[in-house]
Design a protein around this motif. Structure first.
Motif, short mmCIF file in Angstrom:
data_model
loop_
_atom_site.label_atom_id
_atom_site.label_comp_id
_atom_site.label_asym_id
_atom_site.label_seq_id
_atom_site.Cartn_x
_atom_site.Cartn_y
_atom_site.Cartn_z
N ARG A 397 1.17 9.83 3.78
CA ARG A 397 1.12 8.45 3.27
C ARG A 397 -0.22 8.16 2.59
O ARG A 397 -0.27 7.55 1.53
N ASN A 398 -1.29 8.62 3.21
CA ASN A 398 -2.61 8.41 2.61
C ASN A 398 -2.74 9.15 1.29
O ASN A 398 -3.33 8.65 0.33
N MET A 399 -2.19 10.35 1.27
CA MET A 399 -2.26 11.16 0.06
C MET A 399 -1.54 10.45 -1.09
O MET A 399 -2.04 10.39 -2.21
N LEU A 400 -0.38 9.91 -0.79
CA LEU A 400 0.40 9.24 -1.83
C LEU A 400 -0.27 7.94 -2.28
O LEU A 400 -0.27 7.60 -3.45
N THR A 401 -0.88 7.24 -1.32
CA THR A 401 -1.58 6.01 -1.66
C THR A 401 -2.79 6.32 -2.52
O THR A 401 -3.05 5.67 -3.54
N PHE A 402 -3.52 7.34 -2.11
CA PHE A 402 -4.70 7.76 -2.87
C PHE A 402 -4.29 8.15 -4.30
O PHE A 402 -4.94 7.76 -5.27
N ALA A 403 -3.21 8.89 -4.39
CA ALA A 403 -2.75 9.36 -5.71
C ALA A 403 -2.40 8.17 -6.59
O ALA A 403 -2.72 8.13 -7.78
#
Lengths: 434, 251
Positions: A397-403
């Motif tokens: 989830r963090n990865m997708l938000t960061f992206a």
């Protein structure tokens, strides 16, 4: 509004005597007009269309006072480090006053005029008068009136025609004192064919304060201005920041607005486009907890053949609230206008909220104008895809938000600033490891 | 390696799998064929841990552990790999970043150190060459703007990097032209090993010309109605699924 109800008005007479520009009649007129407006209207009210999503009632409950004494401020260099670019000229404003000791202008070409606004008013009053108040005036709204009447200092930067600056100029706004209001006024002038990068960074001590900053920028014919705003105010701070731009014929204005901090933060960016000029407005707002982050843009296509592009992205978690209001006005004579406006929002929590309102007002008949808005959550298919590739759900989830957010950081051409911004992003979504 | 017993699965209270039994040993390749709507994709999804499925009975035991009790990322770290029928596009996350994050997650799970950046690039570049992919793919966002064939190759690339023990290929051949199919099949064949098992879910017999299965199972109406060797696939190609489905109704 009577003075008994408005402590700002009550304190003004004592303050007026120490504000800069006493000797300048034109400025005294502007101040008097602003004061009259602020006296009758106060800060903007939610009844005003441009403020309907941002309620300033909490701001009105507290009184912030200008810091009058320009005592040498004590700032920890380590504390500033994450924000101050190493490879840039920097102009530092502390508690509403220009601080030469912390500023770095070595190596700036001598033809560039750089000084504090109070000094500029004293030394080059006539030059300042040619621009001051020409991009925005007190009629705009209560914060402009407030800034006109209350500003204590700021910076004046005049870049002559033909000059191309290879490093950015960073204006650092710092507030150190609880209960302070920092009302600053900047003036940025680019002559014809000049080129510059201008960065304004807002930071403050972890206390409650009000930052009310206005910058007017004049971009000359065929000149190019890349402007960045990095707003990292304290979690208890109120922030108003306005950038008002006049673009001459064929001028290019490229702006990147990063709104990360503040309890309640409002950003206004407005530009008037000359013939054949271009502007690109990019924005990223990240809200957590109870932050309220409001972004307003207005692009006035007043002449033919100009183009404008806007992409604002928002990420809102917790009980945060985001606002995007983008207005594009195409005047009757602004034929062949090419304009596109997009706003994309990611809501990470069921209590987060966003109000988005793109507005197109078109009075010309041969134009290309588009706009789009999305509001959504993280795509569960993407989360599962990453999980199926060994990545735990939280990291996914963090990865997708960061992206999602990083797309806006990636548009920043200055490498040092890009790295700084990625660091700030990661801090906000901390379990992502790059 | 994998033992599925009487597995029944509902989706929105509708029975999709109605008692699946399957034994898969290391080194084996099992093809699962069947008409549309037979439950093939449900079987791949339930094994990899996708949400939205309700297991109403039975079990799936993987290397002695209850597979169905594990979250998806743990299954993946334990060596179960799903090659998606429709790989997901992830804008903003580069292929190389995902590959590295995935590999390091497995290594960490297995008590190993993170992979060295140079070793990793050497590893990836070797694999990418074998799959006839352009190195530029590494730096593009995951599957974003990839053609159908490129997406499937990208799945095989991930599989080659992660070196899973149980590979589930969900209609990997669908939508591929013959050249792309050959590349993908070569990639899969190069990963065949006595320690590794494959489940190939497919609608078309064509795939089996390139990846030779040890067993072929026919799934229809949520059950395996026939199992056999590779020759069963040929029989299906000739007769279609109709004769088996009719047979089931009669039985």
């Amino acid at each position: 509004m009577n003075t008994a109800l408005n402590p700002y008005m009550a304190a003004y007479p004592a303050l007026a005597a120490v504000l800069p520009g006493q000797a300048l009649a034109w400025l005294q007129d502007i101040r008097a007009d602003a004061l009259a407006r602020f006296s009758s209207h106060g800060f903007p009210s939610a009844r005003e269309e441009d403020w309907r999503y941002t309620n300033l009632a909490a701001l009105a409950k507290q009184t912030f006072a200008p810091v009058v004494a320009a005592a040498e401020p004590i700032i920890d260099a380590e504390w500033l480090k994450p924000y101050q670019l190493a490879d840039a000229w920097s102009l530092v404003l502390v508690d509403g006053h220009f601080c030469a000791a912390l500023s770095r202008t070595d190596g700036l070409p001598e033809s560039v005029q750089v000084l504090g606004m109070a000094d500029a008013l004293q030394t080059y009053g006539g030059q300042v008068a040619a621009y001051f108040g020409k991009a925005v005036d007190s009629a705009e709204h209560g914060f402009i009136a407030f800034n006109n009447a209350w500003f204590t200092d700021g910076v004046f930067v005049d870049i002559p025609a033909q000059l191309v600056l290879d490093k950015p100029i960073q204006c650092l706004h710092i507030v150190t004192q609880a209960g302070a209001v920092a009302a600053t006024r900047n003036l940025l002038v680019l002559g014809a064919n000049a080129s510059a990068q201008w960065l304004e960074t807002f930071v403050g001590a972890e206390v409650a304060y009000l930052s009310a900053a206005v910058t007017e920028a004049f971009v000359g014919q065929n000149a190019s201005l890349t402007a960045y705003k990095v707003q990292c105010e304290s979690a208890q701070a109120y922030h108003f920041g306005g950038l008002y731009v006049q673009q001459a014929r064929d001028a290019r204005f490229n702006q990147h607005n990063f709104a990360f901090g503040g309890l309640l933060a409002r950003s206004d960016i407005r530009t008037d486009l000359g013939q054949g000029s271009e502007c690109e407005l990019n924005g990223l707002y990240l809200g957590v907890k109870r932050q309220h982050i409001d972004n307003h843009t207005r692009i006035n296509h007043t002449q033919p053949h100009a183009s404008s592009r806007q992409l604002y992205k928002g990420v809102l978690d917790g009980r945060a609230r985001g606002v995007f209001q983008g207005r594009v006005v195409v005047a009757e004579q602004a034929q062949k206008t090419d304009s596109d406006m997009n706003n994309r929002n990611l809501l990470l929590s069921p209590d987060a909220e966003v109000d988005t309102k793109p507005q197109l007002e078109i009075y010309a008949d041969d134009v290309k104008c588009g706009h789009g808005v999305t509001i959504g959550q993280l795509d569960e298919k993407s989360v599962f895809y990453l999980q199926s590739r060994c990545i735990d759900e939280e990291t996914a989830r963090n990865m997708l938000t960061f992206a999602f957010a990083n797309e806006m950081v990636d548009k920043v051409a200055n490498e040092e600033l890009k790295i700084q911004l990625q660091g700030l992003l990661l801090k906000k979504f901390s379990s992502v490891i790059l | 390696m994998l033992s599925i017993k009487d597995l029944t699965v509902n989706v929105n209270d509708k029975k999709i799998l109605k008692g699946i039994n399957l034994e898969i040993k290391a080194g084996e390749i099992h093809a699962i064929m069947g008409p549309n709507g037979s439950g093939k994709s449900t079987l791949s999804h339930i094994l990899s841990g996708k949400s939205g499925y309700e297991v109403t009975g039975g079990s799936a035991t993987y290397q002695g552990k209850d597979l169905l009790a594990m979250p998806p990322e743990i299954r993946a770290r334990e060596g179960v790999f799903l090659a998606f029928q429709y790989p997901v596009e992830i804008p903003g996350v580069s292929n190389v970043y995902l590959l590295k994050a995935a590999l390091n997650a497995v290594r960490k799970y297995n008590g190993q150190d993170e992979v060295d950046a140079m070793d990793f690039l050497t590893l990836v570049k070797g694999k990418i060459k074998a799959l006839e992919m352009d190195e530029k793919f590494l730096y593009r966002a995951v599957n974003e703007g990839f053609s159908g064939g490129e997406k499937k190759r990208n799945e095989i690339l991930q599989m080659a990097i992660l070196e899973p023990k149980l590979c589930i290929l969900d209609e990997t051949d669908s939508g591929l032209d013959i050249d792309a199919l050959k590349v993908v099949a070569d990639g899969v064949n190069s990963l065949r090993s006595p320690d590794r098992a494959f489940i190939m879910v497919t609608h078309y017999q064509r795939l089996l010309d390139y990846i030779k299965p040890d067993f072929v199972h026919v799934l229809a109406h949520g059950q395996i109605i026939k199992s056999g060797g590779p020759e069963l696939a040929l029989e299906l190609e000739e007769k279609g699924y109709g004769w088996l489905e009719d047979g089931q109704v009669a039985a």
